[in-house]
Design a protein around this motif. Structure first.
Motif, mmCIF file in Angstrom:
data_model
loop_
_atom_site.group_PDB
_atom_site.id
_atom_site.type_symbol
_atom_site.label_atom_id
_atom_site.label_comp_id
_atom_site.label_asym_id
_atom_site.label_seq_id
_atom_site.Cartn_x
_atom_site.Cartn_y
_atom_site.Cartn_z
ATOM 1 N N LEU A 82 44.644 37.448 44.878
ATOM 2 C CA LEU A 82 43.612 37.162 45.909
ATOM 3 C C LEU A 82 42.564 36.761 45.621
ATOM 4 O O LEU A 82 41.984 36.006 46.474
ATOM 5 C CB LEU A 82 43.323 38.879 46.305
ATOM 6 C CG LEU A 82 44.431 39.767 46.913
ATOM 7 C CD1 LEU A 82 44.038 41.180 47.168
ATOM 8 C CD2 LEU A 82 45.050 39.065 48.294
ATOM 9 N N ARG A 83 41.965 36.579 44.315
ATOM 10 C CA ARG A 83 40.817 35.861 43.975
ATOM 11 C C ARG A 83 40.952 35.611 42.453
ATOM 12 O O ARG A 83 41.023 36.550 41.651
ATOM 13 C CB ARG A 83 39.596 36.835 44.215
ATOM 14 C CG ARG A 83 38.295 36.387 44.056
ATOM 15 C CD ARG A 83 36.962 37.356 44.647
ATOM 16 N NE ARG A 83 37.205 38.560 44.197
ATOM 17 C CZ ARG A 83 36.370 39.641 44.576
ATOM 18 N NH1 ARG A 83 35.666 39.308 45.633
ATOM 19 N NH2 ARG A 83 36.414 40.726 43.930
ATOM 20 N N GLU A 103 47.673 30.072 43.288
ATOM 21 C CA GLU A 103 47.879 28.572 43.305
ATOM 22 C C GLU A 103 46.515 27.907 43.062
ATOM 23 O O GLU A 103 46.869 26.708 42.155
ATOM 24 C CB GLU A 103 48.017 28.333 44.877
ATOM 25 C CG GLU A 103 49.706 28.682 45.353
ATOM 26 C CD GLU A 103 49.761 30.119 45.530
ATOM 27 O OE1 GLU A 103 51.116 30.466 45.652
ATOM 28 O OE2 GLU A 103 48.821 31.039 45.469
ATOM 29 N N ARG A 104 45.462 28.390 42.969
ATOM 30 C CA ARG A 104 44.292 27.722 42.777
ATOM 31 C C ARG A 104 44.200 27.690 41.220
ATOM 32 O O ARG A 104 43.967 26.876 40.469
ATOM 33 C CB ARG A 104 43.031 28.253 43.287
ATOM 34 C CG ARG A 104 41.713 27.891 42.556
ATOM 35 C CD ARG A 104 40.413 28.413 43.086
ATOM 36 N NE ARG A 104 40.280 27.921 44.446
ATOM 37 C CZ ARG A 104 39.578 28.569 45.304
ATOM 38 N NH1 ARG A 104 38.610 29.426 45.167
ATOM 39 N NH2 ARG A 104 39.424 27.842 46.693
ATOM 40 N N SER A 143 44.197 43.705 51.806
ATOM 41 C CA SER A 143 43.325 43.174 50.820
ATOM 42 C C SER A 143 42.312 44.077 50.548
ATOM 43 O O SER A 143 41.518 44.675 51.524
ATOM 44 C CB SER A 143 42.891 41.872 50.997
ATOM 45 O OG SER A 143 41.790 41.524 50.048
ATOM 46 N N HIS A 144 41.790 44.568 49.304
ATOM 47 C CA HIS A 144 40.563 45.363 48.861
ATOM 48 C C HIS A 144 39.282 44.585 49.304
ATOM 49 O O HIS A 144 38.252 45.135 49.402
ATOM 50 C CB HIS A 144 40.413 46.023 47.568
ATOM 51 C CG HIS A 144 40.477 44.876 46.509
ATOM 52 N ND1 HIS A 144 41.669 44.121 46.452
ATOM 53 C CD2 HIS A 144 39.524 44.707 45.447
ATOM 54 C CE1 HIS A 144 41.183 43.187 45.187
ATOM 55 N NE2 HIS A 144 40.018 43.685 45.032
#
Length: 315
Positions: free
Chosen positions: A2-3, A7-8, A52-53
């Motif tokens: 998520l963060r 992919e990034r 997502s949290h």
């Protein structure tokens, strides 16, 4: 995931380059979060959908997507997606989760091979489940051992059961896993958990214990556990361990460390975390040396004697 996003991270060269860490990296599959985020997820045969949290957005995690994410991160040791449940639990529920984890293991392995993981020098571990049920643990271990995993994790322990139950499960599982591949006990643990688990055939561990304990004023030493929040340390000029190779344990007084903890200074958490990580590294080196020398039982007895004797004047 998520963060900042798998992919990034991949576009930035993978975790090794992104975090400037040239050594081995192990990643988990998300299975533990499936348990810990039980209030915001839905589990099916396909996988897990959750919110997502961070922003409440909806996501799906399948065995295939979990392996894909770990491949994008470029981790060296990866985990299959599994379902980890809290103990105690009904046998029917333990069996359901264990069987689902086995089916997910096969799907995870197929995706890992399709992505060329073995050719990249990476490894995927299967995860033994079965709760505190001896028969279910044995079934899980046998079926996973028949799959071509590079290593085997033992999951679903240290989630509420007594240490004696955990060790009993290791006595059952470890002899059923291949002798030529690593065994990894997930989420464990205290120094005592580690020395007892190694005696039963475990090779790898991970745990937040050294860092979390350090943040809360607790340190592990050859004298046992010391609580730096205790007022008896307020005027103690001695270091935690004058013979330690760790500067944080050797060069700072207990009085100063006590002050930092009680004042909630960030430096206190940093120094005590340093003490704990250094002690764990020293303990593991001692374990490896003792095994090489063929004197592991003596090492355990000597180590436990040190913990039991303690530093009576200051603990």
């Amino acid at each position: 995931m998520l963060r900042p996003g798998a992919e990034r991270v991949a576009r930035l060269g993978g975790l090794h380059e992104f975090a400037r860490w040239p050594h081995t990296i192990l990643t988990d599959s998300g299975g533990f979060q499936v348990m810990s985020l039980a209030q915001i997820r839905k589990l099916t045969e396909t996988g897990v959908t959750f919110r997502s949290h961070i922003d409440g957005s909806r996501h799906e995690m399948t065995p295939e997507r979990s392996v894909e994410i770990q491949g994008l991160l470029g981790s060296d040791i990866q985990m299959q997606l599994d379902e980890c449940i809290r103990l105690p639990a009904e046998r029917k529920e333990i069996d359901r989760a264990m069987q689902l984890s086995l089916r997910w293991a096969a799907r995870s392995r197929a995706k890992f091979e399709a992505m060329g993981g073995p050719g990249k020098g990476q490894g995927l571990y299967g995860i033994v489940q079965g709760g505190d049920d001896a028969e279910l643990r044995a079934t899980s271990a046998r079926e996973l051992a028949a799959m071509p995993f590079e290593g085997f994790s033992i999951g679903g322990l240290a989630v509420g059961e007594p240490q004696a139950v955990m060790l009993q499960m290791l006595d059952i599982v470890c002899p059923l896993l291949p002798q030529d591949r690593p065994r990894y006990l997930m989420g464990v643990g205290t120094p005592d958990d580690i020395v007892e688990s190694v005696a039963r055939g475990v090779d790898q561990f991970d745990c937040v214990m050294p860092t979390r304990a350090g943040r809360h004023g607790q340190v592990f030493t050859r004298f046992g556990r010391i609580n730096l929040r205790n007022a008896r340390h307020a005027e103690d000029p001695r270091p935690l361990d004058e013979a330690s190779d760790c500067p944080a344990a050797r060069d700072y007084s207990r009085a100063y460390l006590h002050h930092l903890v009680r004042a909630e200074e960030a430096l206190g958490a940093m120094l005590l975390t340093w003490v704990n990580v250094a002690y764990y590294q020293s303990l593991m080196q001692g374990i490896r040396d003792a095994i090489e020398a063929g004197r592991y039982a003596d090492f355990v007895a000597e180590t436990k004697a040190g913990w039991a004797r303690g530093d009576i004047a200051a603990v």
